[in-house]
Design a protein around this motif. Structure first.
Motif, PDB file in Angstrom:
ATOM      1  N   LEU A 131       0.846  -1.189   0.000  1.00 17.35           N
ATOM      2  CA  LEU A 131       0.000   0.000   0.000  1.00 17.35           C
ATOM      3  C   LEU A 131       0.879   1.235   0.000  1.00 17.35           C
ATOM      4  O   LEU A 131       1.770   1.400   0.844  1.00 17.35           O
ATOM      5  N   GLY A 132       0.642   2.165  -0.987  1.00 18.78           N
ATOM      6  CA  GLY A 132       1.429   3.387  -1.089  1.00 18.78           C
ATOM      7  C   GLY A 132       0.942   4.465  -0.148  1.00 18.78           C
ATOM      8  O   GLY A 132      -0.131   4.357   0.467  1.00 18.78           O
ATOM      9  N   ASP A 133       1.742   5.536  -0.066  1.00 20.01           N
ATOM     10  CA  ASP A 133       1.382   6.658   0.805  1.00 20.01           C
ATOM     11  C   ASP A 133       0.109   7.365   0.343  1.00 20.01           C
ATOM     12  O   ASP A 133      -0.556   8.039   1.143  1.00 20.01           O
ATOM     13  N   ASP A 134      -0.224   7.221  -0.952  1.00 20.86           N
ATOM     14  CA  ASP A 134      -1.433   7.859  -1.480  1.00 20.86           C
ATOM     15  C   ASP A 134      -2.684   7.021  -1.278  1.00 20.86           C
ATOM     16  O   ASP A 134      -3.763   7.363  -1.762  1.00 20.86           O
ATOM     17  N   GLY A 135      -2.545   5.894  -0.584  1.00 24.22           N
ATOM     18  CA  GLY A 135      -3.688   5.040  -0.312  1.00 24.22           C
ATOM     19  C   GLY A 135      -4.022   4.069  -1.428  1.00 24.22           C
ATOM     20  O   GLY A 135      -5.037   3.359  -1.344  1.00 24.22           O
ATOM     21  N   LEU A 136      -3.210   4.034  -2.475  1.00 24.97           N
ATOM     22  CA  LEU A 136      -3.425   3.102  -3.578  1.00 24.97           C
ATOM     23  C   LEU A 136      -2.456   1.920  -3.473  1.00 24.97           C
ATOM     24  O   LEU A 136      -1.299   2.083  -3.064  1.00 24.97           O
ATOM     25  N   TRP A 137      -2.927   0.757  -3.874  1.00 23.67           N
ATOM     26  CA  TRP A 137      -2.098  -0.443  -3.828  1.00 23.67           C
ATOM     27  C   TRP A 137      -1.230  -0.526  -5.074  1.00 23.67           C
ATOM     28  O   TRP A 137      -1.653  -0.170  -6.178  1.00 23.67           O
ATOM     29  N   ARG A 138       0.001  -0.976  -4.858  1.00 21.24           N
ATOM     30  CA  ARG A 138       0.961  -1.089  -5.942  1.00 21.24           C
ATOM     31  C   ARG A 138       1.395  -2.548  -6.098  1.00 21.24           C
ATOM     32  O   ARG A 138       1.661  -3.225  -5.100  1.00 21.24           O
ATOM     33  N   LEU A 139       1.460  -2.968  -7.350  1.00 21.22           N
ATOM     34  CA  LEU A 139       1.905  -4.313  -7.679  1.00 21.22           C
ATOM     35  C   LEU A 139       3.222  -4.212  -8.429  1.00 21.22           C
ATOM     36  O   LEU A 139       3.295  -3.601  -9.501  1.00 21.22           O
ATOM     37  N   CYS A 140       4.271  -4.795  -7.857  1.00 26.05           N
ATOM     38  CA  CYS A 140       5.583  -4.858  -8.496  1.00 26.05           C
ATOM     39  C   CYS A 140       5.852  -6.317  -8.854  1.00 26.05           C
ATOM     40  O   CYS A 140       5.780  -7.191  -7.983  1.00 26.05           O
ATOM     41  N   TRP A 141       6.151  -6.595 -10.110  1.00 30.67           N
ATOM     42  CA  TRP A 141       6.264  -7.989 -10.515  1.00 30.67           C
ATOM     43  C   TRP A 141       7.331  -8.207 -11.569  1.00 30.67           C
ATOM     44  O   TRP A 141       7.780  -7.287 -12.257  1.00 30.67           O
ATOM     45  N   THR A 142       7.718  -9.498 -11.683  1.00 27.21           N
ATOM     46  CA  THR A 142       8.563  -9.960 -12.780  1.00 27.21           C
ATOM     47  C   THR A 142       7.962 -11.252 -13.314  1.00 27.21           C
ATOM     48  O   THR A 142       7.333 -12.013 -12.575  1.00 27.21           O
ATOM     49  N   ASN A 143       8.141 -11.460 -14.606  1.00 28.02           N
ATOM     50  CA  ASN A 143       7.513 -12.594 -15.285  1.00 28.02           C
ATOM     51  C   ASN A 143       8.600 -13.481 -15.889  1.00 28.02           C
ATOM     52  O   ASN A 143       9.373 -13.033 -16.738  1.00 28.02           O
ATOM     53  N   ALA A 144       8.641 -14.765 -15.449  1.00 24.99           N
ATOM     54  CA  ALA A 144       9.607 -15.731 -15.975  1.00 24.99           C
ATOM     55  C   ALA A 144       8.903 -16.683 -16.935  1.00 24.99           C
ATOM     56  O   ALA A 144       8.547 -17.813 -16.582  1.00 24.99           O
TER      57      ALA A 144
END
Length: 575
Positions: free
Chosen positions: A451-464
């Motif tokens: 969860l970011g400081d702006d209240g929005l959720w962030r998805l960080c990913w890598t694809n193998a």
């Protein structure tokens, strides 16, 4: 073919009717013996009144029909093979032939036993054919005395039945399907009823199948199926003895008319009363180590009782059935163990405050039933979680074991480096797979959710090397997250792996899945991905549980033998 002088007026009568009249004439029409006229192809062109009465068919129902297929039968009501039909051979060879006391089909489906005589003849114009005289007993099968014994199967028919039993029962590993095939092999060929009782692993008895031949089809009698009383240890009754593994035996209603010695005898008495069986033969179904159950064949409509001469054939059928059922049970047991093991390897999802999350795992429908598809969610810190979906190459226990190795190593690497990017963790995992795990290759997506400081959720990913994640907005707009795509695990190649961060809007749905959801042998992967995107967009407003269930129902290809793992999350309504 024209035959003149038999019509009315000046117009000659031609065709089969003219020829049949020329052959029969007024004299044959007056003969009380049944006479059927056939051409050189064995097709019926006419029949006198006596034949129509004996065969229970009108002239219109006879003319133009193949005489062998329509009329000739064996003692079990089947058309005998053309290659072994002496009547047909005599017709086609144009020679005189004779047969004693054979079966013929009447229009109402019953049989009549008649002798036959084939007499070749020709019309005035040279057309060849024959007269078939049918004479002798004209009693319906249903009127035959109960003491008359149907002719046993010829040796060739017996061997054919046993070969068909082996082929049919060994070509399926589904127990219920094997039971249905066993019933179809024996009814109506040998009996009017087939009853199969099975012993469970707890030595309980279950009446698994009761089938009767009715109106030309097999009908399952569910009202006579279900749990049965236990097998008594000393009962001399036929079914009890068969379920203890004793030799096959005969039975009839009188067998169960006395005072019953057990609950299972009561049920057998009820069976005879409900089915109207006047004769039955009961044989044990033996596996390699244990008795699996018993097969009861009963006669209610056909004449004649079973005799001891029928026991060897029945015992040979049940011996083959026992081996097939043993294999099917072993396969289903192993499949259940494998599927249970895989389900236990898959984790319970943690609670992420504010985020809905659900997962699905569906084993392959036909071939493998267990494979290398998996999902995982676990906490990295108090404010971030790791999400993963992967697929180890293969569809067997090795793939499932490899999946467990990969998932456990991924957890260890990610937990030990909670601040590392997904690409760094997957790179470390790829190196470990080559040296530690017994995994040929695998694909996966590793993501972190925070969860970011702006209240929005962030998805960080890598694809193998895995199918891309799908992001579905609450407004129905859906797109694939195609960035951060790298090579799959286990190739031995050293390539940089990218990471990408996506800000998730409120009420957005992210779907991670394995290729079993979109791949089909008959369509491209692009077709499957487009199908998934369109259906997911249409279901965007559905609750998350319903969203996943409907996707599986509507999108998963019916011709795909792969298993499916799905992981879905939905962000809260407001930032």
């Amino acid at each position: 073919m024209d035959v003149t002088g038999t019509g009315t007026g000046d117009s000659p009568v031609s065709g089969p009717q003219a020829w049949s009249r020329a052959l029969l004439g007024a004299t044959l029409e007056g003969v009380r013996t049944a006479v059927v006229v056939v051409d050189d192809d064995g097709l019926i062109v006419s029949a006198n009144d006596a034949a129509q009465e004996v065969l229970g068919r009108s002239l219109g129902e006879l003319v133009g029909q193949d005489s062998h297929d329509l009329l000739h039968r064996d003692s079990h009501g089947h058309a005998p093979p053309r290659t072994r039909c002496r009547l047909r051979d005599a017709l086609l060879a144009g020679r005189t032939g004779h047969g004693d006391s054979e079966w013929f089909a009447r229009g109402d489906g019953t049989l009549v036993r008649l002798s036959w005589l084939v007499a070749p003849c020709s019309s005035g114009s040279g057309e060849q054919g024959a007269l078939v005289l049918l004479y002798g007993s004209e009693r319906d099968v249903s009127d035959e005395g109960a003491d008359e014994v149907p002719a046993p199967l010829a040796e060739l028919d017996r061997l054919a039945l046993l070969a068909e039993t082996t082929t049919q029962l060994t070509s399926t590993l589904d127990v219920d399907e094997a039971l249905r095939r066993l019933a179809a092999l024996t009814v109506p060929r040998l009996a009017d009823w087939a009853v199969i009782d099975l012993l469970t692993e707890r030595d309980e008895v279950r009446r698994a199948l009761v089938t009767e031949h009715k109106d030309g089809i097999l009908v399952e009698r569910e009202d006579l199926q279900g749990p049965m009383p236990p097998v008594p240890g000393e009962s001399p009754m036929p079914l009890s003895r068969a379920l203890r593994g004793a030799a096959s035996s005969l039975a009839d209603p009188a067998t169960y008319q006395g005072s019953p010695d057990s609950g299972i005898a009561v049920e057998q008495g009820r069976l005879f009363a409900e089915t109207g069986m006047h004769s039955a033969v009961i044989a044990p179904i033996r596996g390699l180590r244990d008795v699996l159950g018993a097969l009861t064949l009963g006669r209610s409509k056909r004449p004649g009782a079973f005799t001891t001469a029928d026991l060897p054939l029945l015992e040979e059928i049940t011996r083959r059935a026992g081996l097939a059922l043993d294999n099917a049970r072993l396969y289903q047991r192993q499949r259940k163990v494998a599927e249970t093991m895989q389900r236990h390897l898959l984790p319970q999802l943690p609670t992420v405050p504010g985020v809905e999350m659900t997962a699905r795992y569906v084993p392959a429908p036909h071939a493998s039933y267990v494979g290398g598809d998996w999902y995982d969610v676990f906490a990295l810190t108090d404010s971030s979680h790791a999400l993963a979906v992967g697929d180890v190459v293969g569809h067997d226990l090795d793939a499932a074991a490899g999946m467990a190795q990969v998932r456990n190593m991924l957890r260890a690497f990610a937990w030990s480096r909670p601040q590392a990017t997904p690409s760094a963790v997957v790179t470390q995992l790829d190196d470990a797979v080559k040296h530690i795990a017994e995994v040929p290759m695998a694909t996966m997506i590793l993501a972190t959710l925070a969860l970011g400081d702006d209240g929005l959720w962030r998805l960080c990913w890598t694809n193998a090397g895995h199918p891309p994640p799908l992001l579905v907005g609450h407004d129905g707009r859906a797109r694939y997250l195609t960035d951060a795509h790298g090579i799959l695990l286990g190739t031995g190649l050293l390539r940089p792996r990218p990471d990408t961060v996506t800000v998730l809007p409120p009420r957005a749905t992210v779907l991670l899945y394995t290729d079993g959801l979109v791949e089909s042998p008959h369509h491209s992967i692009d077709h499957g991905l487009d199908r998934l995107r369109r259906h997911a967009a249409a279901l965007a407003h559905r609750p998350l549980e319903s969203f996943c269930d409907l996707l599986l129902e509507q999108v998963r290809p019916g011709d795909n033998d792969d298993d499916v793992a799905m992981l879905a999350l939905r962000t809260p309504p407001h930032a």
